[in-house]
Motif scaffolding. Structure first.
Motif, mmCIF file in Angstrom:
data_model
loop_
_atom_site.group_PDB
_atom_site.id
_atom_site.type_symbol
_atom_site.label_atom_id
_atom_site.label_comp_id
_atom_site.label_asym_id
_atom_site.label_seq_id
_atom_site.Cartn_x
_atom_site.Cartn_y
_atom_site.Cartn_z
ATOM 1 N N ASP A 1 0.811 -1.212 0.000
ATOM 2 C CA ASP A 1 0.000 0.000 0.000
ATOM 3 C C ASP A 1 0.847 1.266 0.000
ATOM 4 O OD1 ASP A 1 -2.420 -1.483 0.117
ATOM 5 O OD2 ASP A 1 -2.114 -1.781 2.263
ATOM 6 N N ARG A 2 2.105 1.154 -0.387
ATOM 7 C CA ARG A 2 2.998 2.313 -0.343
ATOM 8 C C ARG A 2 2.495 3.488 -1.171
ATOM 9 N NH1 ARG A 2 8.453 -0.903 -1.459
ATOM 10 N NH2 ARG A 2 6.940 -2.128 -2.609
ATOM 11 N N MET B 1 0.404 6.008 0.938
ATOM 12 C CA MET B 1 0.949 6.641 2.135
ATOM 13 C C MET B 1 0.980 8.164 2.069
ATOM 14 S SD MET B 1 1.564 4.218 4.255
ATOM 15 C CE MET B 1 0.262 3.235 3.566
ATOM 16 N N ILE C 1 -1.999 10.300 3.355
ATOM 17 C CA ILE C 1 -2.390 10.328 4.766
ATOM 18 C C ILE C 1 -1.890 11.637 5.359
ATOM 19 C CG2 ILE C 1 -2.107 9.227 7.018
ATOM 20 C CD1 ILE C 1 -1.781 6.561 5.500
ATOM 21 N N THR D 1 0.548 11.644 12.713
ATOM 22 C CA THR D 1 0.775 10.216 12.931
ATOM 23 C C THR D 1 1.993 10.004 13.817
ATOM 24 O OG1 THR D 1 -0.111 9.780 10.719
ATOM 25 C CG2 THR D 1 1.140 8.015 11.762
ATOM 26 N N SER E 1 9.610 1.943 9.609
ATOM 27 C CA SER E 1 9.220 3.179 10.288
ATOM 28 C C SER E 1 9.916 4.388 9.692
ATOM 29 C CB SER E 1 9.539 3.091 11.781
ATOM 30 O OG SER E 1 8.738 2.104 12.376
ATOM 31 N N TYR F 1 10.889 4.680 6.599
ATOM 32 C CA TYR F 1 10.209 4.907 5.325
ATOM 33 C C TYR F 1 8.899 5.660 5.548
ATOM 34 C CZ TYR F 1 7.287 4.118 1.270
ATOM 35 O OH TYR F 1 6.434 4.319 0.211
ATOM 36 N N LEU F 2 8.106 5.203 6.525
ATOM 37 C CA LEU F 2 6.834 5.864 6.806
ATOM 38 C C LEU F 2 7.054 7.297 7.271
ATOM 39 C CD1 LEU F 2 4.893 2.958 8.545
ATOM 40 C CD2 LEU F 2 4.461 3.934 6.279
ATOM 41 N N THR G 1 7.631 9.421 4.336
ATOM 42 C CA THR G 1 6.555 9.388 3.347
ATOM 43 C C THR G 1 5.278 10.064 3.844
ATOM 44 O OG1 THR G 1 7.447 7.308 2.505
ATOM 45 C CG2 THR G 1 5.228 7.868 1.836
ATOM 46 N N LEU G 2 4.937 9.863 5.108
ATOM 47 C CA LEU G 2 3.739 10.491 5.671
ATOM 48 C C LEU G 2 4.046 11.952 5.980
ATOM 49 C CD1 LEU G 2 2.613 7.694 8.153
ATOM 50 C CD2 LEU G 2 1.676 8.170 5.890
#
Length: 89
Positions: free
Chosen positions: A22-23, A26, A29, A33, A49, A51-52, A55-56
């Motif tokens: 689901d990248r 991201m 969003i 977060t 983490s 990466y997120l 990206t977020l």
């Protein structure tokens, strides 16, 4: 859940959920977060983490040194303090 789950249910995680990619979703969003990653947990690589976090758009990353994947159970005071601080910002 896993205690009462049948073998098919448990294997379904490995056959279906763990293979989701689901990248591409991201960056959409926009909610604040809080990401918490453990330094000794092996269930989710710490690179996920990072990466997120990159990206977020509104993510904050907290690295938990010497804490395993189940920090909410093994270190609840630390997890609760991080959540409280995140919510106060």
């Amino acid at each position: 859940m896993s205690y009462n789950a049948g073998v098919e249910t448990l294997l379904g995680f490995f056959d279906d959920i763990s293979l989701d990619d689901d990248r591409s979703l991201m960056a959409d969003i926009n909610a604040p977060t809080l990401l918490m990653t453990s330094t000794i947990g092996q269930e989710v690589p710490s690179g996920v983490s990072l990466y997120l976090r990159t990206t977020l758009p509104r993510a904050r990353l907290a690295e938990l040194p010497g804490v395993d994947h189940f920090a909410f159970a093994t270190r609840p005071a630390l997890v609760n303090a991080l959540i409280d601080a995140f919510l106060e910002d």
